[in-house]
Design an enzyme around this catalytic site. Structure first.
Site, PDB file in Angstrom:
ATOM      1  CB  CYS A 112      -0.953  -0.022   1.190  1.00  0.00           C
ATOM      2  SG  CYS A 112      -0.132   0.040   2.794  1.00  0.00           S
ATOM      3  CD  GLN A 113       1.319   6.418  -0.852  1.00  0.00           C
ATOM      4  OE1 GLN A 113       0.862   5.744  -1.770  1.00  0.00           O
ATOM      5  NE2 GLN A 113       2.088   7.456  -1.091  1.00  0.00           N
TER       6      GLN A 113
END
Length: 147
Positions: free
Chosen positions: A100-101
């Site tokens: 993810c981020q």
């Protein structure tokens, strides 16, 4: 020559250890971006669980994007069809690196995958931010050339 031999053997040893590290079970295994890159080069698939908007700004090359959460006026909410979408794009034997981020949402997504009997799913610690910091290849949108 000695350096090449050492790197080759270290990489080979790492790849021998990978299946036990990324096997299913209740516990999520987190690998750093360097290990994730090796896994991706050895046949793992990158599952990016960021929102579509985040993904479109840039992502790991050849990544599959299935958002784990959506941003709504009320805040972030879990994608109720996350597993349904994953199951339509992947099978439970696929080898997945989940990112993810920053590495938080991907832990939750990896937990869901393992609980759904995915055999080889692991979390990428540090997420896309760490991937970019290390200068690894990303795909970004083409610059707008219109005036």
């Amino acid at each position: 020559m000695k350096t090449c031999w050492f790197v080759f053997h270290c990489t080979s040893l790492f790849l021998l250890l990978v299946p036990p590290l990324c096997s299913s079970g209740a516990e999520v295994v987190t690998v750093d971006v360097h290990a994730a890159k090796v896994l991706l080069h050895s046949g793992y698939r990158y599952l990016d669980v960021r929102t579509e908007e985040e993904f479109e700004k840039g992502h790991v090359v050849d990544a599959l994007n299935i958002p784990y959460m959506f941003i709504t006026p009320e805040g972030k909410v879990k994608n109720p069809k996350f597993m349904e979408h994953v199951l339509s794009a992947c099978n439970k034997e696929d080898r997945l690196v989940v990112g993810c981020q920053s590495g938080v949402r991907s832990v939750y997504a990896t937990t869901d995958l393992l609980n759904a009997d995915f055999k080889n799913a692991c979390n990428m610690g540090g997420g896309y931010i760490e991937w970019v910091k290390n200068g690894f290849a990303v795909k970004k949108p083409e610059p707008d050339t219109e005036l």
